[in-house]
Enzyme design. Structure first.
Site, PDB file in Angstrom:
ATOM      1  N   GLY A  13      -4.619  -4.818   6.386  1.00 36.56           N
ATOM      2  CA  GLY A  13      -4.407  -4.403   7.772  1.00 36.56           C
ATOM      3  C   GLY A  13      -4.107  -2.913   7.834  1.00 36.56           C
ATOM      4  O   GLY A  13      -3.450  -2.387   6.943  1.00 36.56           O
ATOM      5  N   ARG A  76     -10.430  -8.836   4.734  1.00 30.91           N
ATOM      6  CA  ARG A  76     -11.231  -9.998   4.323  1.00 30.91           C
ATOM      7  C   ARG A  76     -11.832  -9.854   2.937  1.00 30.91           C
ATOM      8  O   ARG A  76     -11.810 -10.787   2.143  1.00 30.91           O
ATOM      9  CB  ARG A  76     -12.405 -10.189   5.278  1.00 30.91           C
ATOM     10  CG  ARG A  76     -11.989 -10.614   6.640  1.00 30.91           C
ATOM     11  CD  ARG A  76     -13.101 -10.394   7.634  1.00 30.91           C
ATOM     12  NE  ARG A  76     -12.553 -10.571   8.956  1.00 30.91           N
ATOM     13  CZ  ARG A  76     -12.982 -11.469   9.824  1.00 30.91           C
ATOM     14  NH1 ARG A  76     -13.968 -12.254   9.532  1.00 30.91           N
ATOM     15  NH2 ARG A  76     -12.418 -11.590  11.003  1.00 30.91           N
ATOM     16  N   ASP A 117       0.048  -6.312  -0.542  1.00 28.52           N
ATOM     17  CA  ASP A 117       0.061  -7.282  -1.641  1.00 28.52           C
ATOM     18  C   ASP A 117      -1.337  -7.774  -2.013  1.00 28.52           C
ATOM     19  O   ASP A 117      -1.676  -7.861  -3.199  1.00 28.52           O
ATOM     20  CB  ASP A 117       0.980  -8.473  -1.305  1.00 28.52           C
ATOM     21  CG  ASP A 117       0.558  -9.188  -0.024  1.00 28.52           C
ATOM     22  OD1 ASP A 117      -0.038  -8.523   0.850  1.00 28.52           O
ATOM     23  OD2 ASP A 117       0.820 -10.388   0.094  1.00 28.52           O
ATOM     24  N   THR A 139       2.038  -1.174   4.057  1.00 23.16           N
ATOM     25  CA  THR A 139       2.070  -2.338   4.935  1.00 23.16           C
ATOM     26  C   THR A 139       3.222  -2.204   5.912  1.00 23.16           C
ATOM     27  O   THR A 139       4.323  -1.777   5.537  1.00 23.16           O
ATOM     28  CB  THR A 139       2.197  -3.702   4.228  1.00 23.16           C
ATOM     29  OG1 THR A 139       2.338  -4.718   5.233  1.00 23.16           O
ATOM     30  CG2 THR A 139       3.369  -3.835   3.273  1.00 23.16           C
ATOM     31  N   ASP A 141       4.615  -4.659   7.022  1.00 26.15           N
ATOM     32  CA  ASP A 141       5.472  -5.827   6.773  1.00 26.15           C
ATOM     33  C   ASP A 141       6.629  -5.539   5.806  1.00 26.15           C
ATOM     34  O   ASP A 141       7.590  -6.295   5.756  1.00 26.15           O
ATOM     35  CB  ASP A 141       4.643  -6.988   6.196  1.00 26.15           C
ATOM     36  CG  ASP A 141       3.522  -7.426   7.123  1.00 26.15           C
ATOM     37  OD1 ASP A 141       3.578  -7.094   8.315  1.00 26.15           O
ATOM     38  OD2 ASP A 141       2.581  -8.089   6.640  1.00 26.15           O
ATOM     39  N   ASP A 143       6.763  -6.053   2.720  1.00 23.27           N
ATOM     40  CA  ASP A 143       6.981  -7.250   1.897  1.00 23.27           C
ATOM     41  C   ASP A 143       6.579  -7.064   0.429  1.00 23.27           C
ATOM     42  O   ASP A 143       6.367  -8.039  -0.288  1.00 23.27           O
ATOM     43  CB  ASP A 143       6.225  -8.450   2.510  1.00 23.27           C
ATOM     44  CG  ASP A 143       4.727  -8.204   2.651  1.00 23.27           C
ATOM     45  OD1 ASP A 143       4.266  -7.089   2.316  1.00 23.27           O
ATOM     46  OD2 ASP A 143       4.016  -9.115   3.095  1.00 23.27           O
ATOM     47  N   ARG A 185       4.163 -11.303   8.681  1.00 18.08           N
ATOM     48  CA  ARG A 185       3.690 -12.434   7.848  1.00 18.08           C
ATOM     49  C   ARG A 185       4.865 -13.300   7.407  1.00 18.08           C
ATOM     50  O   ARG A 185       5.596 -13.765   8.230  1.00 18.08           O
ATOM     51  CB  ARG A 185       2.892 -11.927   6.643  1.00 18.08           C
ATOM     52  CG  ARG A 185       1.524 -11.386   7.052  1.00 18.08           C
ATOM     53  CD  ARG A 185       0.570 -11.438   5.878  1.00 18.08           C
ATOM     54  NE  ARG A 185      -0.506 -10.512   6.043  1.00 18.08           N
ATOM     55  CZ  ARG A 185      -1.783 -10.842   6.218  1.00 18.08           C
ATOM     56  NH1 ARG A 185      -2.139 -12.113   6.253  1.00 18.08           N
ATOM     57  NH2 ARG A 185      -2.699  -9.932   6.351  1.00 18.08           N
TER      58      ARG A 185
HETATM   59  N1  LIG Z   1      -2.792 -13.038  -3.664  1.00 18.81           N
HETATM   60  C1  LIG Z   1      -3.998 -12.483  -3.517  1.00 18.81           C
HETATM   61  N2  LIG Z   1      -4.807 -12.313  -4.576  1.00 18.81           N
HETATM   62  C2  LIG Z   1      -6.008 -11.736  -4.437  1.00 18.81           C
HETATM   63  N3  LIG Z   1      -6.513 -11.308  -3.257  1.00 18.81           N
HETATM   64  C3  LIG Z   1      -5.763 -11.473  -2.165  1.00 18.81           C
HETATM   65  C4  LIG Z   1      -4.457 -12.055  -2.223  1.00 18.81           C
HETATM   66  N4  LIG Z   1      -3.941 -12.082  -0.972  1.00 18.81           N
HETATM   67  C5  LIG Z   1      -4.879 -11.527  -0.168  1.00 18.81           C
HETATM   68  N5  LIG Z   1      -5.974 -11.179  -0.873  1.00 18.81           N
HETATM   69  C6  LIG Z   1      -7.174 -10.503  -0.363  1.00 18.81           C
HETATM   70  O1  LIG Z   1      -6.862  -9.112  -0.361  1.00 18.81           O
HETATM   71  C7  LIG Z   1      -7.412  -8.471   0.792  1.00 18.81           C
HETATM   72  C8  LIG Z   1      -6.328  -7.764   1.568  1.00 18.81           C
HETATM   73  O2  LIG Z   1      -5.227  -8.641   1.744  1.00 18.81           O
HETATM   74  P1  LIG Z   1      -4.264  -8.562   3.007  1.00 18.81           P
HETATM   75  O3  LIG Z   1      -3.069  -9.382   2.720  1.00 18.81           O
HETATM   76  O4  LIG Z   1      -5.023  -8.871   4.244  1.00 18.81           O
HETATM   77  O5  LIG Z   1      -3.908  -7.031   3.090  1.00 18.81           O
HETATM   78  P2  LIG Z   1      -2.863  -6.211   2.236  1.00 18.81           P
HETATM   79  O6  LIG Z   1      -3.612  -5.474   1.201  1.00 18.81           O
HETATM   80  O7  LIG Z   1      -2.266  -5.332   3.261  1.00 18.81           O
HETATM   81  O8  LIG Z   1      -1.872  -7.190   1.696  1.00 18.81           O
HETATM   82  C9  LIG Z   1      -8.127  -9.567   1.554  1.00 18.81           C
HETATM   83  O9  LIG Z   1      -9.482  -9.547   1.144  1.00 18.81           O
HETATM   84  C10 LIG Z   1      -7.503 -10.845   1.074  1.00 18.81           C
HETATM   85  O10 LIG Z   1      -8.431 -11.896   1.163  1.00 18.81           O
HETATM   86  O1  LIG Z   2      -5.119  -8.094  12.062  1.00 16.28           O
HETATM   87  P1  LIG Z   2      -4.982  -9.547  11.724  1.00 16.28           P
HETATM   88  O2  LIG Z   2      -6.115 -10.078  10.926  1.00 16.28           O
HETATM   89  O3  LIG Z   2      -4.682 -10.338  12.944  1.00 16.28           O
HETATM   90  O4  LIG Z   2      -3.727  -9.682  10.743  1.00 16.28           O
HETATM   91  C1  LIG Z   2      -2.407  -9.753  11.183  1.00 16.28           C
HETATM   92  C2  LIG Z   2      -1.471  -9.576  10.012  1.00 16.28           C
HETATM   93  O5  LIG Z   2      -1.598  -8.265   9.480  1.00 16.28           O
HETATM   94  C3  LIG Z   2      -0.326  -7.602   9.482  1.00 16.28           C
HETATM   95  O6  LIG Z   2      -0.222  -6.851  10.683  1.00 16.28           O
HETATM   96  C4  LIG Z   2      -0.205  -6.671   8.309  1.00 16.28           C
HETATM   97  O7  LIG Z   2      -0.353  -7.382   7.097  1.00 16.28           O
HETATM   98  P2  LIG Z   2      -0.958  -6.725   5.787  1.00 16.28           P
HETATM   99  O8  LIG Z   2      -0.145  -5.501   5.531  1.00 16.28           O
HETATM  100  O9  LIG Z   2      -0.816  -7.758   4.715  1.00 16.28           O
HETATM  101  O10 LIG Z   2      -2.369  -6.363   6.083  1.00 16.28           O
HETATM  102  C5  LIG Z   2       0.687  -8.758   9.496  1.00 16.28           C
HETATM  103  O11 LIG Z   2       1.951  -8.367   9.987  1.00 16.28           O
HETATM  104  C6  LIG Z   2      -0.021  -9.756  10.380  1.00 16.28           C
HETATM  105  O12 LIG Z   2       0.395 -11.053  10.090  1.00 16.28           O
HETATM  106 MG   LIG Z   3      -0.421  -8.467   2.793  1.00 21.89          MG
END
Ligand SMILES: Nc1ncnc2c1ncn2[C@@H]1O[C@H](COP(=O)(O)OP(=O)(O)O)[C@@H](O)[C@H]1O
Ligand SMILES: O=P(O)(O)OC[C@H]1O[C@](O)(COP(=O)(O)O)[C@@H](O)[C@@H]1O
Ligand SMILES: [Mg+2]
Length: 361
Positions: A13, A76, A117, A139, A141, A143, A185
């Site tokens: 995000g 994604r 993450d 992020t 979040d 987290d 999240r």
């Molecule tokens: N535990 C994980 N292991 C591997 N890939 C992951 C995991 N969690 C999320 N992903 C993938 O990593 C990409 C980014 O994850 P996302 O959580 O949306 O953003 P962020 O990098 O901010 O955490 C997405 O393609 C998601 O499908």
């Molecule tokens: O933009 P989307 O797909 O609705 O995702 C919403 C999620 O992304 C966030 O805004 C940021 O999360 P990440 O930092 O893991 O991308 C979360 O707080 C929220 O749950």
């Molecule tokens: Mg994340």
């Protein structure tokens, strides 16, 4: 390793401060180390599809204060589990070799991944496969383990606490209960910090499952003392005791396919029913991810960008920059992604909130 060219991408995000990091990466790479910088478009998708642009100092001029990311991002695309349609069916393929081959073709010697993450877990997988990778923790979040804070969090919580201030004036005028649903999240950092900063009466977070009765008791107690309005801040990942996460949508292509949301409306209705007080619900949503970063986030982003390129120059691959106290240090990507950082339900911050009368349901 003699490095000539590095790649950079933003994943997950978007979040305020991404452009400030990109700017710092490019300036440091060019000025301090004489590297060229290639920016991949839309995160790992750009690496898979070989979509990129050369980033010069000119390209990153004037972006320090701008929200979003000039490179684009996605939450994604995962090269190790890449969603493609075959005969109308969604199937997942490992296209990581293709992504690595693209980097080699472009002469990219090392990769800087700016992500949360999920993106950093992917970065770590690439590192395990032998790619020279470093990470930068992003992020809203907050987290991520192994760093005191991520950039973007301060801006998000500033937006959320300003929203609480605004809800206060209308809540007081109309003698209403105002529920504010915030992001985060599976962690309650935004709700807890913004709730304390904004003087919320009830804060509901994933780390402390709650009861409607508990929240209502606090609201009724306030009303009995003449405070005919209350502010409730609820994290999107909060759950009622023995209840389940409230899911707004499922994004099938995504590894973590669940998008949270909807708990605010659920508890708004329940609070109105049990207190008899008129209740309104606001979902802050993506406003929390947009706009200009705070001064704190601009400085942190700049330090992270510089630190990330310094890690590359020092051959410290498989590491992520982190804030520890007042220092920027390197930590392993492994330690950063092995566990989500959650609020300690028995910690000092929750204790401080409770001490000033905030109820956790
Ligand atoms: N535990 C994980 N292991 C591997 N890939 C992951 C995991 N969690 C999320 N992903 C993938 O990593 C990409 C980014 O994850 P996302 O959580 O949306 O953003 P962020 O990098 O901010 O955490 C997405 O393609 C998601 O499908
Ligand atoms: O933009 P989307 O797909 O609705 O995702 C919403 C999620 O992304 C966030 O805004 C940021 O999360 P990440 O930092 O893991 O991308 C979360 O707080 C929220 O749950
Ligand atoms: Mg994340």
């Amino acid at each position: 390793m003699k490095i000539k060219r590095i790649g950079v991408l933003t994943g997950g995000g978007d979040c305020p401060g991404l452009n400030a990091v990109i700017r710092a990466v490019v300036k440091t790479a060019i000025r301090q180390y004489n590297y060229e910088v290639v920016g991949f478009i839309n995160g790992f998708a750009g690496m898979i599809k070989k979509e990129y642009r050369l980033l010069t100092e000119q390209e990153v001029s004037g972006i320090l204060h701008r929200g979003g990311t000039i490179l684009g991002t996605t939450n994604r695309d995962n090269p190790f589990r890449y969603a493609v349609k075959e005969n109308g069916e969604l199937v997942f393929k490992d296209v990581s070799e293709q992504a690595i081959a693209n980097l080699q073709e472009l002469g990219v010697d090392a990769l800087v991944v700016i992500g949360g993450d999920g993106s950093l877990a992917i970065a770590n997988e690439f590192y395990q496969k032998g790619l020279p990778v470093v990470g930068i923790p992003k992020t809203i979040d907050n987290d991520l383990s192994a760093t005191d804070t991520t950039f973007g969090f301060d801006t998000a919580l500033t937006t959320a606490s300003e929203a609480i201030d605004k809800l206060h004036t209308t809540a007081e005028s109309h003698h209403r209960v105002m529920v504010l649903e915030v992001m985060g999240r599976y962690a309650g950092w935004i709700a807890l910090h913004a709730g304390i900063a904004g003087g919320a009466d009830v804060i509901l977070i994933p780390e402390k499952p709650f009861t409607i009765e508990g929240a209502c008791a606090k609201i009724k107690e306030r009303a009995s003392k003449g405070k005919k309005f209350s502010i409730v801040v609820v994290a999107e990942g909060a759950t009622i005791k023995d209840g389940e996460l409230v899911v707004q949508r499922v994004v099938k292509e995504s590894h973590d396919s669940i998008r949270l949301g909807g708990i605010g409306n659920q508890i708004g209705e329940a609070i109105e029913a049990c207190t008899g007080m008129e209740t309104r619900v606001t979902v802050l949503g993506h406003l929390q991810r947009g706009g200009s970063p705070t001064a704190f986030d601009r400085i942190l982003s700049t330090r992270y960008g510089v630190g990330g390129v310094d890690l590359v120059a020092q051959d410290k691959f498989g590491q992520m920059v982190a804030l520890k106290g007042t220092d920027i240090v390197g930590v392993t990507l492994e330690s950063a992604v092995s566990q989500l950082k959650k609020v300690d339900p028995d910690g000092e911050l929750v204790h401080a909130a409770e001490s000033v009368g905030i109820c956790f349901g």
